[in-house]
Scaffold this active site. Structure first.
Site, PDB file in Angstrom:
ATOM      1  N   HIS A 484      10.527   4.563  -7.018  1.00 40.31           N
ATOM      2  CA  HIS A 484      10.163   4.584  -5.597  1.00 40.31           C
ATOM      3  C   HIS A 484       9.381   3.317  -5.224  1.00 40.31           C
ATOM      4  CE1 HIS A 484       8.840   6.691  -1.807  1.00 40.31           C
ATOM      5  NE2 HIS A 484       7.859   5.813  -1.933  1.00 40.31           N
ATOM      6  N   GLU A 485       8.317   3.056  -5.976  1.00 33.96           N
ATOM      7  CA  GLU A 485       7.492   1.875  -5.668  1.00 33.96           C
ATOM      8  C   GLU A 485       8.271   0.588  -5.906  1.00 33.96           C
ATOM      9  OE1 GLU A 485       4.954   2.356  -3.993  1.00 33.96           O
ATOM     10  OE2 GLU A 485       4.770   4.493  -4.389  1.00 33.96           O
ATOM     11  N   HIS A 491      12.185  -4.467  -1.392  1.00 29.41           N
ATOM     12  CA  HIS A 491      12.157  -4.746   0.043  1.00 29.41           C
ATOM     13  C   HIS A 491      11.305  -5.986   0.312  1.00 29.41           C
ATOM     14  CE1 HIS A 491      11.868  -2.657   4.285  1.00 29.41           C
ATOM     15  NE2 HIS A 491      12.644  -3.717   4.296  1.00 29.41           N
TER      16      HIS A 491
END
Length: 692
Positions: A484-485, A491
Site C-alpha cells: 500500500h505505502e 505515485h
C-alpha cells in the site's frame, strides 16, 4: 515575542551549520544532509527560509510588468523552494525521529509558518495580480496543466480569505495560528500515550497462544530495559499480535482498553479539549470564509464535492454491508460461545476469535504464512513488481545520508539508467516514531529551466524487528501495508509534471488512495506471490494451497470490516459537517455517531476521537470516507489488469501515463476515464468484497 526569541537563537547558532539547511545541499542528488543538521539549526533556518520566500513574493508583487501566467502564476508556484524543503525535512523527522526538543521547536515554528501562509493568501496586491491573470484565462491558450495551476492558485487565495475585509482576515490569521499549535499538541499527546504504556508479564503462562516471534521480541525489549520477563507495548507489531493471539482474555482486555484510552484519561496528555477546540476552530474558519461547515469547505475541492454526496455514498455502502456484518458478527459470537463459553463478545475478543474462526474455516493463520514473508524478500518483491510494470530498478545506496541507522536508501532508475527517484525505507518502531505507516516526500518533482528535478520519497512503517533467531517476518496484513505505502511511493516517484504543487500525490484527497490501494491487489495474485513469497529457512515457494486460501479468505468478515471503516468516516463527518459548538461531551457524541454501525458493546474507558490522528492531526478531516471511495476506484481499475494480465505492459503504461505521472494536473475523473475508458463502477468492489 517570537521574533526576539528567534533573534537570540540566531546569535547563538553557528551561522554555517544553519546555512546547511538554507543553501543548496552539497550532496549526491541534492539529498538532505541529515548528519550535518543540529536541532538548534532549525529555528534560525526557518527564519531565513521565510525571509527568502517573502523576498520572492515581494519580487512578484513589485514587478511593474503586466501580470502574466509566467511572471505571476508560475513564479508563485516556484517560490518558497528553500522553505518547502526545510519544512519537509523538519516535519517528517517530527513524525519519524522526534524528541522533546524537536517537539518544542515544532510548537514555535508552526505559528510562524501559519502566519507566513496567511501573509501570502491575504496579500491583497498579490491576489490582484493573480486575479488579473485568472480573469483573462479564456484568452491565454493554456495547456491543461497550466489551466489547472491557474485555477488552483486563484482558489488558493479566494478559498482562504483573499476576498475578505481586513477584520475578517485578522480573525482568520488567529484561527490558523491556534489550529497549527493545537493539532501539533494533539499529536504529541497521542505519541506520549502510546509510548507511556507497557504491559510487563512475569508469569510465562500468560504468554499462552502468542507466536514465538512476538514472545521473543517482548523478551528482547525487556532485556533492553534490564527487566525480567516480557514487555508488550501499544506499538502495532507488539499490540496487534497480542490482541489477536493471547489466550489470556483479561490481559487482552487490559491492552485493548489502554489502546482505546489514548488521550482520554484526564491526565496531562488528555486530548478531549484539543478535539473540541480543533473542531470548533475549523468550523469557525469555514464560517468566516462563507461556508456552511468545514466539510463543505474541504469537499468543494474533492471528487465527492459536498457532504451530502459523501453521506449518500456511505449510506448506500452501509445498506449493502450491514446485513453481511450482522450475519458475520452473529457467526463470530456463536463460535466464541461454542468454543469458550463467551456469553458476550467484547472488543478485545474480536481479533482473537476472528483469527480462530478463520483458522477453522480456511486452515490458515498468520503464523503459517509469516515464514514466507521475510521483510527483505517482500520489499524485493515490491521492487520486482514495479520493474515488471514500470521498468524501474532499485539499487541500495551507501552514499546517501540518512536520519537513522535503520533507514535504507535506494537509487531508483529507469530502463535507460536515468535517475527516477531517491527512495528511503524506514520499517521498525522506536522511541520518537509515531505508530502506523505512511508515505512522504523530502523533495518534490518538477521541471524548471529544462531540468527535470527528481523526487526524494520515503515510506515509514512499524514492523517487527529481526530477533536473535529470526529475521523480520511479516503478517499478511503487513505485506499488504508495505505494498500500500509502496503504491503511494510509486505515485511520488513516477511524477512527471512541470509544477511542484501539482506533482506526485498532490491530487484530490479522495483520489490519492487509488495508487496505493490498487498495489495491494498484487499481494493476492499467485503470479506476484511467486516473486517473493519464499520460506526464509527452506527457500520453498509458498504452497499453492496457501495462495488459494489467501484469495478465498480475502473477503472473510468483509461486511464487518466495511462497516468499521464506514463508522470512522461517519464520525469524521459528524465532527466536520455540522456546527460542533453543541458538542459538550466527546463520549456521548461518539455513541450517537456510531449508533448505526456499532456491533460490540461500548467500552466506557475508551474514546476514538482523542487519538484519531488521521482527522485531528493528519490531512483526512472530512476525508476519511476517501479510503472506501478509492476502493471503488481500485477494484474497478484492477479489474482492467485482470482482464489483460496483471503484468500487462499496455495496461501498466496506461496507468503510469494517465494516473501515476500526471499528479494533480487535471481533474481526477478525466484522468481515470482516460485510463479506464469509463467512470468507475462500484460493482467490482462489491463483488470483490462478497457483498453482492
Amino acid at each position: 515575542m517570537y521574533c526576539k526569541n528567534i533573534s537570540f537563537q540566531l546569535m547563538k547558532t553557528n551561522y554555517n551549520t544553519m546555512k546547511v539547511l538554507t543553501s543548496k545541499f552539497n550532496t549526491k542528488y541534492d539529498t538532505a544532509p541529515f548528519s550535518k543538521i543540529n536541532n538548534e539549526d532549525y529555528l534560525p533556518a526557518f527564519q531565513e527560509g521565510i525571509a527568502l520566500a517573502k523576498a520572492e513574493i515581494d519580487a512578484i508583487v513589485a514587478n511593474n510588468d503586466k501580470p502574466t501566467f509566467e511572471n505571476t502564476i508560475e513564479a508563485l508556484d516556484f517560490s518558497g523552494y528553500t522553505l518547502d524543503r526545510l519544512s519537509s525535512i523538519f516535519f517528517n523527522l517530527n513524525s519519524a525521529e522526534t524528541n522533546d526538543e524537536i517537539q518544542k521547536i515544532a510548537q514555535e515554528v508552526s505559528p510562524l509558518l501559519s502566519e507566513f501562509g496567511n501573509d501570502i493568501t491575504l496579500n491583497a496586491d498579490l491576489f490582484s495580480k493573480v486575479k488579473a491573470v485568472y480573469d483573462q484565462k479564456d484568452s491565454l491558450n493554456l495547456n491543461p496543466e497550466q489551466a489547472t495551476l491557474l485555477d488552483k492558485k486563484y482558489k488558493g487565495f479566494s478559498r482562504n480569505g483573499a476576498n475578505l475585509p481586513e477584520d475578517k482576515k485578522n480573525i482568520l490569521r488567529e484561527i490558523d495560528k491556534e489550529l497549527s499549535k493545537t493539532s501539533l499538541k494533539f499529536g504529541e499527546n497521542v505519541l506520549a500515550e502510546t509510548q507511556g504504556f507497557q504491559l510487563h508479564i512475569i508469569d510465562e503462562n500468560d504468554l499462552s497462544g502468542l507466536p514465538e516471534g512476538t514472545i521473543e521480541a517482548a523478551r528482547s525489549l525487556a532485556k533492553s530495559q534490564e527487566s525480567e520477563g516480557w514487555i508488550f507495548t501499544l506499538d502495532y507489531p507488539s499490540y496487534i499480535p497480542f490482541v489477536t493471539y493471547a489466550d489470556n482474555r483479561e490481559l487482552r482486555k487490559q491492552m485493548a482498553i489502554a489502546s482505546g484510552a489514548k488521550g482520554f484519561q484526564n491526565n496531562k496528555f488528555d486530548n478531549q479539549e484539543n478535539v473540541l477546540k480543533i473542531a470548533q476552530l475549523r468550523f469557525d474558519r469555514a464560517q468566516v470564509l462563507g461556508y456552511a461547515t468545514h466539510a463543505h469547505f474541504v469537499l468543494e475541492e474533492r471528487m465527492a464535492e459536498n457532504p451530502e454526496k459523501v453521506k449518500t455514498f456511505a449510506t448506500d455502502l452501509l445498506e449493502k454491508a450491514k446485513p453481511a456484518a450482522l450475519r458475520e458478527f452473529a457467526e463470530l459470537s456463536a463460535f466464541a460461545k461454542k468454543r469458550d463459553g463467551i456469553e458476550q463478545l467484547e472488543k478485545w475478543d474480536g481479533a482473537y476469535y476472528s483469527e480462530k474462526l478463520k483458522q477453522e474455516l480456511f486452515n490458515l493463520d498468520d503464523e503459517k504464512l509469516k515464514p514466507y514473508f521475510q521483510l527483505e524478500k517482500v520489499l524485493d518483491g515490491a521492487f520486482t513488481v514495479a520493474q515488471k510494470l514500470y521498468g524501474l530498478t532499485f539499487e541500495e545506496s551507501f552514499e546517501i545520508d540518512k536520519y537513522h541507522e535503520e533507514v535504507t536508501t535506494y537509487e531508483v532508475k529507469d530502463i535507460d539508467n536515468n535517475l527516477v527517484a531517491v527512495f528511503y525505507a524506514d520499517f521498525f518502531p522506536r522511541k520518537g516514531k509515531r505508530n502506523g505507516a505512511w508515505m512522504t516526500s523530502y523533495k518534490s518533482q518538477f521541471i524548471k529551466e529544462g531540468t527535470n528535478e527528481r523526487p526524494h520519497i520515503s515510506i515509514v512503517c512499524n514492523f517487527t524487528k529481526a530477533t536473535e533467531t529470526k529475521p523480520s517476518l511479516l503478517t499478511f496484513n503487513e505485506v499488504t501495508t508495505l505494498f500500500h505505502e509502496f503504491g503511494h511511493a510509486l505515485h511520488g516517484m513516477l511524477a512527471n509534471t512541470t509544477y511542484p504543487s501539482l506533482s506526485g500525490t498532490s491530487v484530490y484527497w479522495d483520489f490519492v488512495e487509488l495508487p496505493s490501494q490498487i498495489m495491494e491487489n498484487w499481494c493476492y495474485e499467485p503470479e506476484a506471490l511467486a516473486l517473493f513469497a519464499y520460506h526464509y529457512q527452506t527457500d520453498e515457494i509458498i504452497p499453492m494451497e496457501f495462495v488459494t486460501k489467501i484469495k478465498e479468505s480475502a473477503s472473510f468478515q468483509e461486511g464487518m470490516a466495511t462497516m468499521r471503516q464506514l463508522s470512522f468516516g461517519i464520525l469524521d463527518m459528524g465532527w466536520h459537517a455540522q456546527d460542533p459548538s453543541s458538542i459538550k461531551d466527546i463520549k456521548t457524541f461518539e455513541l450517537e455517531q456510531f449508533a448505526d454501525t456499532q456491533l460490540y458493546p461500548d467500552v466506557a474507558e475508551n474514546a476514538m476521537s482523542t487519538s484519531f490522528s488521521h482527522i485531528f492531526q493528519g490531512g483526512y478531516s472530512s476525508g476519511y470516507y476517501s479510503y472506501k471511495w478509492a476502493e471503488v476506484l481500485d477494484a474497478d481499475a484492477f479489474e482492467f489488469f485482470q482482464e489483460k494480465g496483471i503484468f500487462n505492459k499496455e495496461v501498466a503504461d496506461k496507468f503510469k501515463d494517465n494516473i501515476l505521472s500526471k499528479g494533480g494536473t487535471e481533474h481526477p475523473m478525466i484522468l481515470y476515464k482516460r485510463f479506464r475508458g469509463h467512470e468507475p463502477s462500484p460493482d467490482a468492489l462489491l463483488k470483490r468484497a462478497g457483498l453482492i
